[in-house]
Design a protein around this motif. Structure first.
Motif, PDB file in Angstrom:
ATOM      1  N   LYS A 170     -64.037  17.798  16.988  1.00  0.00           N
ATOM      2  CA  LYS A 170     -62.692  17.201  17.040  1.00  0.00           C
ATOM      3  C   LYS A 170     -61.734  18.194  16.396  1.00  0.00           C
ATOM      4  O   LYS A 170     -61.914  18.566  15.243  1.00  0.00           O
ATOM      5  N   VAL A 171     -60.756  18.624  17.137  1.00  0.00           N
ATOM      6  CA  VAL A 171     -59.823  19.605  16.578  1.00  0.00           C
ATOM      7  C   VAL A 171     -58.412  19.020  16.480  1.00  0.00           C
ATOM      8  O   VAL A 171     -58.004  18.217  17.306  1.00  0.00           O
ATOM      9  N   LYS A 172     -57.709  19.452  15.462  1.00  0.00           N
ATOM     10  CA  LYS A 172     -56.349  18.957  15.236  1.00  0.00           C
ATOM     11  C   LYS A 172     -55.360  20.104  15.455  1.00  0.00           C
ATOM     12  O   LYS A 172     -55.551  21.207  14.933  1.00  0.00           O
ATOM     13  N   ALA A 204     -57.559  19.090   7.461  1.00  0.00           N
ATOM     14  CA  ALA A 204     -57.873  18.475   8.763  1.00  0.00           C
ATOM     15  C   ALA A 204     -59.175  17.678   8.670  1.00  0.00           C
ATOM     16  O   ALA A 204     -59.310  16.596   9.238  1.00  0.00           O
ATOM     17  N   TYR A 209     -61.206  15.501  11.345  1.00  0.00           N
ATOM     18  CA  TYR A 209     -61.375  16.555  12.350  1.00  0.00           C
ATOM     19  C   TYR A 209     -62.348  17.612  11.832  1.00  0.00           C
ATOM     20  O   TYR A 209     -62.551  17.736  10.628  1.00  0.00           O
ATOM     21  N   THR A 305     -62.396  16.241  21.263  1.00  0.00           N
ATOM     22  CA  THR A 305     -61.153  15.518  20.945  1.00  0.00           C
ATOM     23  C   THR A 305     -60.088  16.515  20.487  1.00  0.00           C
ATOM     24  O   THR A 305     -60.381  17.417  19.709  1.00  0.00           O
ATOM     25  N   GLY A 307     -56.495  16.301  18.499  1.00  0.00           N
ATOM     26  CA  GLY A 307     -55.553  15.440  17.795  1.00  0.00           C
ATOM     27  C   GLY A 307     -54.189  16.123  17.730  1.00  0.00           C
ATOM     28  O   GLY A 307     -54.093  17.292  17.367  1.00  0.00           O
ATOM     29  N   ASP A 312     -55.005  10.921  19.390  1.00  0.00           N
ATOM     30  CA  ASP A 312     -56.232  11.639  19.755  1.00  0.00           C
ATOM     31  C   ASP A 312     -56.442  11.607  21.262  1.00  0.00           C
ATOM     32  O   ASP A 312     -56.388  10.543  21.877  1.00  0.00           O
TER      33      ASP A 312
END
Ligand SMILES: *Cc1c(COP(=O)(O)O)cnc(C)c1O
Length: 348
Positions: A170-172, A204, A209, A305, A307, A312
């Motif tokens: 999951k990256v923001k 994060a 994330y 994902t 964000g 998201d």
């Protein structure tokens, strides 16, 4: 090159079925010192601690850089090292920007080949594992004045590494902090780039994330990289990756993937600036098919994902998608399962 062999091997103390990335090191290392304006003779010796003075330059001013590459088992007892010359060239690109002496490319390649020859038993058999090669260089003069180091140490250590299970990545999208700026050192593998990234990455993490997507320093509008990997998106069956600049690290995995894609025409390729807005819009419309990071450690790491400003966006991570097809194409070359038309493998 002077070679001093270790009296015994530590290999029996390593559980090759449970390798943690970069935590165990082989029996030998390569060391070369730069003194009085010249590199001395490189030496291979038993892996072990350095002794240094509290006034060692790099502890204060951080004139330090590194590289990363992998060696693989290729069947028939052969070991292949991936694109070593590319690493040699990039090390020297980093060295020039960090005002450090360039290390002779032939010494880099020959030295690492000799070192791996000696520690060949450390190349894992498992086809999802590899021997990680970590060359690095640092200022080793003894003084605390804010001027460049005069002495330097170049060293290479080897670490057996297992399969890379990234899980759900999951990256923001990072809009506050910056990894690199135009005119800065973002295109080099200098140690400070990573030190500066730990805090924003941890922020994060606190939000759930695993990594951040770095954006440009000016307006935080353009996508640049994902953590310590180059980034690519598949939108409308087109592979899109940001172009190289002095803000982006020229990944060898990225370059290899671009080469493969252009030759195989698996999908259209666009190397061009890509705005966060475009990615978000594609995610909303459902045209964002895949997103992934590219780098030596994971080769290809699917992003599940993204964000952005509290929202998201879920992205498919298909087992039969482009990301894993690309990963397989590259891994097949590295493991000698298919021909190597580019001469990327240095066979031992
Ligand atoms: C090392 C690195 C990469 C990936 O480079 P590879 O040569 O593919 O391993 C990408 N981005 C950053 C910031 C890196 O440090």
């Amino acid at each position: 090159m002077k070679v001093t062999k270790a009296d015994s091997t530590k290999i029996d103390s390593v559980d090759f079925n449970n390798l943690v990335f970069g935590a165990k090191f082989s029996d030998h290392m390569l060391v070369c010192n730069y003194r009085n304006g010249a590199w001395e003779e490189p030496e291979i010796k038993p892996y072990g601690p350095f002794t240094f003075t509290p006034a060692m330059h790099t502890l204060h001013y951080g004139q330090a850089l590194f590289e990363g590459q992998k060696a693989y088992h290729m069947g028939d007892g052969k070991v292949g090292i991936f694109r070593l010359e590319a690493n040699a060239k990039r090390l020297n690109h980093s060295a020039r920007r960090m005002f450090m002496p360039e290390f002779p490319e032939e010494w880099f390649v020959d030295g690492i080949k000799k070192l791996i020859e000696l520690d060949k038993a450390w190349v894992p058999d498992d086809e999802n594992s590899a021997l990680y090669i970590r060359p690095f260089m640092f200022g080793s003069s003894e003084f605390v004045a804010a001027r460049p180091s005069e002495d330097f140490t170049f060293c290479v250590i080897l670490s057996p590494v297992g399969p890379y299970y990234a899980g759900n990545v999951k990256v923001k999208v990072e809009e506050q902090y910056t990894r690199s700026a135009t005119g800065g050192v973002g295109s080099t593998k200098c140690a400070g780039n990573y030190a500066g990234a730990f805090f924003p990455t941890n922020e994060a993490r606190k939000e759930g994330y695993t990594q951040v997507i770095w954006t440009d320093h000016k307006n935080h509008e353009l996508v640049e990289e994902s953590g310590t990997m180059n980034i690519a998106f598949v939108i409308n069956d087109t592979f899109i990756t940001p172009p190289l600049s002095d803000r982006i690290l020229a990944g060898i995995t990225r370059d290899s993937i671009l080469t493969l894609l252009r030759d195989t025409e698996m999908l259209k390729v666009e190397e061009r600036p890509i705005k966060v807005e475009e990615v978000v819009e594609a995610a909303r419309k459902g045209t964002l098919q895949e997103a992934f990071g590219m780098g030596t450690a994971a080769v290809v790491s699917q992003i599940s994902t993204i964000g952005f400003r509290g929202e998201d966006f879920e992205i498919a991570t298909p087992a039969d998608g482009y990301a894993l097809k690309i990963k397989k194409a590259l891994t097949d070359i590295r493991q000698g399962k298919v021909a190597d038309p580019y001469g990327w493998m240095e066979i031992l």
